[in-house]
Every structure is written in structure tokens, then in C-alpha cells.
Design an enzyme around this catalytic site. Structure first.
Site, PDB file in Angstrom:
ATOM      1  N   ARG A 203      19.383   6.157 -31.190  1.00 21.32           N
ATOM      2  CA  ARG A 203      20.664   6.492 -31.853  1.00 21.32           C
ATOM      3  C   ARG A 203      20.409   7.384 -33.149  1.00 21.32           C
ATOM      4  O   ARG A 203      20.817   8.650 -33.048  1.00 21.32           O
ATOM      5  CB  ARG A 203      21.635   5.584 -31.634  1.00 21.32           C
ATOM      6  CG  ARG A 203      23.137   6.175 -31.918  1.00 21.32           C
ATOM      7  CD  ARG A 203      24.278   5.054 -32.119  1.00 21.32           C
ATOM      8  NE  ARG A 203      24.280   4.297 -33.324  1.00 21.32           N
ATOM      9  CZ  ARG A 203      25.126   3.209 -33.840  1.00 21.32           C
ATOM     10  NH1 ARG A 203      26.440   3.295 -33.015  1.00 21.32           N
ATOM     11  NH2 ARG A 203      24.800   2.755 -34.703  1.00 21.32           N
TER      12      ARG A 203
ATOM     13  N   LYS B   2      33.644   2.378 -42.940  1.00 20.88           N
ATOM     14  CA  LYS B   2      33.884   3.459 -42.406  1.00 20.88           C
ATOM     15  C   LYS B   2      35.326   3.368 -41.175  1.00 20.88           C
ATOM     16  O   LYS B   2      35.895   2.551 -41.209  1.00 20.88           O
ATOM     17  CB  LYS B   2      32.605   3.459 -41.266  1.00 20.88           C
ATOM     18  CG  LYS B   2      32.385   2.696 -40.134  1.00 20.88           C
ATOM     19  CD  LYS B   2      31.225   2.813 -39.369  1.00 20.88           C
ATOM     20  CE  LYS B   2      31.041   1.620 -38.210  1.00 20.88           C
ATOM     21  NZ  LYS B   2      29.943   1.551 -37.578  1.00 20.88           N
TER      22      LYS B   2
ATOM     23  N   TYR C 201      58.555   5.609 -17.571  1.00 21.71           N
ATOM     24  CA  TYR C 201      57.900   6.774 -16.918  1.00 21.71           C
ATOM     25  C   TYR C 201      57.368   6.390 -15.482  1.00 21.71           C
ATOM     26  O   TYR C 201      56.640   5.399 -15.526  1.00 21.71           O
ATOM     27  CB  TYR C 201      56.829   7.369 -17.446  1.00 21.71           C
ATOM     28  CG  TYR C 201      57.043   8.370 -18.600  1.00 21.71           C
ATOM     29  CD1 TYR C 201      57.907   9.548 -18.273  1.00 21.71           C
ATOM     30  CD2 TYR C 201      56.499   8.075 -20.025  1.00 21.71           C
ATOM     31  CE1 TYR C 201      58.074  10.308 -19.146  1.00 21.71           C
ATOM     32  CE2 TYR C 201      56.943   9.121 -20.715  1.00 21.71           C
ATOM     33  CZ  TYR C 201      57.633  10.403 -20.738  1.00 21.71           C
ATOM     34  OH  TYR C 201      57.934  11.138 -21.554  1.00 21.71           O
TER      35      TYR C 201
ATOM     36  N   MET D 242      54.248   7.557 -25.361  1.00 18.43           N
ATOM     37  CA  MET D 242      53.684   8.198 -26.531  1.00 18.43           C
ATOM     38  C   MET D 242      54.124   7.489 -27.750  1.00 18.43           C
ATOM     39  O   MET D 242      53.550   7.088 -28.683  1.00 18.43           O
ATOM     40  CB  MET D 242      54.040   9.638 -26.791  1.00 18.43           C
ATOM     41  CG  MET D 242      53.161  10.465 -27.552  1.00 18.43           C
ATOM     42  SD  MET D 242      53.496  12.051 -27.868  1.00 18.43           S
ATOM     43  CE  MET D 242      52.772  12.837 -26.575  1.00 18.43           C
TER      44      MET D 242
HETATM   45  C1  LIG Z   1      29.383   0.185 -37.833  1.00 22.32           C
HETATM   46  C2  LIG Z   1      27.960  -0.304 -38.230  1.00 22.32           C
HETATM   47  C3  LIG Z   1      27.802  -1.361 -39.015  1.00 22.32           C
HETATM   48  C4  LIG Z   1      28.902  -2.573 -38.896  1.00 22.32           C
HETATM   49  O1  LIG Z   1      29.068  -3.170 -37.715  1.00 22.32           O
HETATM   50  P1  LIG Z   1      29.982  -4.317 -37.181  1.00 22.32           P
HETATM   51  O2  LIG Z   1      29.412  -4.509 -35.811  1.00 22.32           O
HETATM   52  O3  LIG Z   1      31.346  -3.797 -37.323  1.00 22.32           O
HETATM   53  O4  LIG Z   1      29.705  -5.381 -38.048  1.00 22.32           O
HETATM   54  C5  LIG Z   1      26.688  -1.775 -39.512  1.00 22.32           C
HETATM   55  N1  LIG Z   1      25.708  -0.933 -39.539  1.00 22.32           N
HETATM   56  C6  LIG Z   1      25.580   0.424 -38.731  1.00 22.32           C
HETATM   57  C7  LIG Z   1      24.625   1.273 -38.788  1.00 22.32           C
HETATM   58  C8  LIG Z   1      26.955   0.569 -38.004  1.00 22.32           C
HETATM   59  O5  LIG Z   1      27.202   1.748 -37.626  1.00 22.32           O
END
Ligand SMILES: *Cc1c(COP(=O)(O)O)cnc(C)c1O
Length: 349
Positions: A130, A35, A244, A292
Site C-alpha cells: 500500500r 488522522k 421513503y 438524509m
Molecule cells: C490508521 C493507521 C494506524 C492506526 O491504526 P488503528 O488500527 O486505528 O490503531 C497506524 N498506522 C498506520 C500506518 C495507519 O494508517
């Protein structure tokens, strides 16, 4: 060219995946979470390298992210979507052959109505509050869903990076209570859960951050070098200020290098006056505010004018930056900017 380069060692990432795979219980499959553009490193390239290493199940947060992953992998490997089946996702789920993790009775209804017979997984909430169905909802739809043949049932640990936290055992017990005897492959652990030991592994693990050798799995091989080009070097006289808000004042004459990257590239402003860039093995302090697009660095002690200075590399990890900025390695990686030129090294590239 004034763009910074982010070099990503695909062999190191594959080696970290294999190391996590070896840590898993016998018979446990190791997936890969890609992701957020594979934590800022490029979901397509990383997915392909991990598939070559042996990964067969991939995870993204939202369906849109899966396009790059499916494009890189081709048909076959399973791509699971944590956010499940949202309204409007059906075409994407069908065309990219995605496996949504159904999170609620609404999603169950939608999926079974809109895409009957299409693969799906189930996400249960075991205490994090969650995402996923809680016990009463799950009990209401379990027999219907189990009859429809889910690919996987998963939950997520809230405190896996703290091995002694009582939440770990509590969530493990809840996961057993909700899923024992269901006859479907199960998954509970991300990187942190893998390190908790085999009782937490079930049939499939889901490492993400560990692939980058960041905490909680910082025993791995660091795969990233972030190198910033020096645009200009100037001599600054005693008592002059830099940047800055004039937060840094020269105590004596010095040389200041200005490098091309800033907070718009994910380099936290909290690193102002609070971190170093590296010229090979020599640290060069960041002086003044991170702006920036630019950072100013004291290079008075160097015996040469450097072309580039490294922010992430062998001497400074994403976790080191996180500590200096008051955040976590995850945020450092997923903030890695779009302006960086990403270069891939290793046999997978
Ligand atoms: C992001 C995520 C993972 C991976 O987690 P890491 O701590 O990066 O290994 C696995 N399962 C879910 C549901 C996640 O949201």
C-alpha cells in the site's frame, strides 16, 4: 435546537491510551494516531488530552490535518505524516514542524532537496503493498537516508486484527530483515499489533481505533454518546406506512418519533429497519428508511415522550452499529457528521 450532540469523554480516551501504553513492551513508547479528525471526534481536543496523558508522538494521514494538531499541542511533540512529503507540502512541513514519513525514492529526493536538514521518517512496505519503500528501493537509498538521521522507521501490518494470520509473522520477519542493525527507532504496530504481543512493539506503537474502545481493542472504556433530538412524535394507525418507499407498515396503532440526524450525518442507510435507538435502557427500533436528515423510531412501548434518543451509548457501541450496517467501527467513527455539536467531558476538556 435540532442538532444532535456527540459527547466525547476525554478521560475515557486518555484511560484507553494509558491501558494500551501499559500493554506495550518495557521501553516501548506509545504514540497516538489522530488522522481523520481523530476518527471523527476532534483532532485538536483529542491530541491535547492525549498529550496530557503522556503521548509525545502523533500521526496524521496528510499534512493539512496537522494544522489542528500543532495548534492544540504547541511546539515540541512530534507530528508524523503517513503520506510523506508530497509536492507543495514543503511550507506546511516547515512551518508546522512536521515529520513526513518518506514513502518512495521520489519523496526522498524531494525532501532532501527542498528541506535539507529537516526531520523525516521512513515508511517501508513489508507486504501490504500500500505505502512505503520495498526492499530493492530501500536498499538503494538506505545508506543515504540513514546518514541523514531519520527520526523513525515504520511499517504497517495488513492483518493484525487476525492474530493467527500468517501475514503477521511474514511482515515481522520482513521488517527485521529490512531494519535490523539500522540504529534508528522502529515502529510496526497499530492497535491490532499491540495486541499481538511484545515482539511486534519495537520502539513505538501507533494506536488509533483502540482509543475509542472499538475492535480490535473493545476491552477499553467507550468514550462516546451520540444523542439525537426528537423533533416530532405522531400517532400512526394500523396499516399506515412510514418513510421513503413505504418500507414499514404499522401492524397496529403506534407512536412514531422523528429524530434529527440521517445518512448525511454518517448514519448508514443500511440501518433502515435494522437497528435501535435507546431511550435510557429501552431500545426503540428504527422503522422505515434512514433518510438524509431524519430517522423514524417506534416508541409505542415507552411510558413517556422522550426528548432525545441515543444511537451510540452504553447499550450500543460503534461496533454494534458497524455489525448492523455491514461495515467496521472505523467507518462508523470517521463518518460521524459535521452537524453534530461535539461536547467534551472529563478533566481534559
Ligand atoms: C490508521 C493507521 C494506524 C492506526 O491504526 P488503528 O488500527 O486505528 O490503531 C497506524 N498506522 C498506520 C500506518 C495507519 O494508517
Amino acid at each position: 435546537m435540532a442538532t444532535a450532540t456527540l459527547t466525547i469523554d476525554l478521560d475515557a480516551i486518555a484511560a484507553n491510551w494509558r491501558a494500551l501504553d501499559r500493554m506495550s513492551a518495557p521501553g516501548t513508547q506509545t504514540g497516538a494516531v489522530v488522522k481523520a479528525d481523530a476518527y471523527g471526534t476532534g483532532a485538536g481536543r483529542i491530541s491535547r488530552a492525549l498529550a496530557q496523558a503522556g503521548a509525545r508522538r502523533f500521526f496524521v494521514a496528510v499534512a493539512e490535518e496537522a494544522a489542528a494538531v500543532r495548534g492544540a499541542l504547541g511546539p515540541g511533540p512530534q507530528i508524523n505524516v503517513f503520506s510523506g512529503h508530497m509536492a507543495g507540502d514543503a511550507d506546511m512541513i516547515r512551518e508546522l514542524d512536521l515529520t513526513p514519513m518518506l514513502n518512495s525514492i521520489d519523496q526522498v529526493t524531494r525532501h532532501l532537496e527542498v528541506l535539507p536538514g529537516h526531520s523525516f521518517g521512513i515508511q517501508l512496505d513489508t507486504g501490504m503493498n500500500r505505502l512505503g519503500m520495498e526492499m530493492p528501493e530501500w536498499q538503494a537509498v538506505a545508506s543515504l537516508l540513514l546518514d541523514a538521521g531519520p527520526e523513525i522507521i515504520m511499517s504497517h501490518l495488513a492483518c493484525a486484527d487476525e492474530p493467527d494470520h500468517p501475514m503477521n509473522e511474514a511482515q515481522l520477519a520482513e521488517f527485521h530483515a529490512m531494519t535490523d542493525g539500522c540504529g534508528v527507532p522502529r515502529s510496526l504496530s497499530a492497535t491490532g499489533g499491540i495486541l499481538l504481543g511484545e515482539r511486534f512493539h519495537f520502539d513505538l506503537t501507533r494506536p488509533g481505533i483502540g482509543l475509542y474502545a472499538a475492535r480490535p481493542y473493545d476491552a477499553g472504556t467507550p468514550p462516546l454518546v451520540l444523542s439525537l433530538p426528537v423533533i416530532q412524535v405522531r400517532e400512526v394507525a394500523a396499516d399506515e406506512v412510514v418513510g421513503y418507499s413505504a418500507t414499514w407498515r404499522a401492524e397496529g396503532p403506534c407512536f412514531v418519533a422523528t429524530v434529527a440526524a440521517g445518512y448525511a450525518d454518517g448514519i448508514h442507510r443500511a440501518l433502515s429497519n435494522n437497528c435501535a435507538l435507546w431511550a435510557g435502557n429501552t431500545p426503540c427500533p428504527i422503522i422505515g428508511r434512514v433518510s438524509m436528515d431524519l430517522i423514524t423510531v417506534d416508541i409505542s412501548h415507552l411510558d413517556h415522550m422522550p426528548d432525545r434518543l441515543d444511537l451510540i451509548g452504553p447499550h450500543q457501541s460503534a461496533d454494534d452499529l458497524a455489525d448492523a450496517a455491514g461495515t467496521i467501527g472505523y467507518e462508523i467513527l470517521t463518518s460521524l457528521g459535521n452537524r453534530y455539536q461535539r461536547l467534551y467531558a472529563g478533566t481534559g476538556s
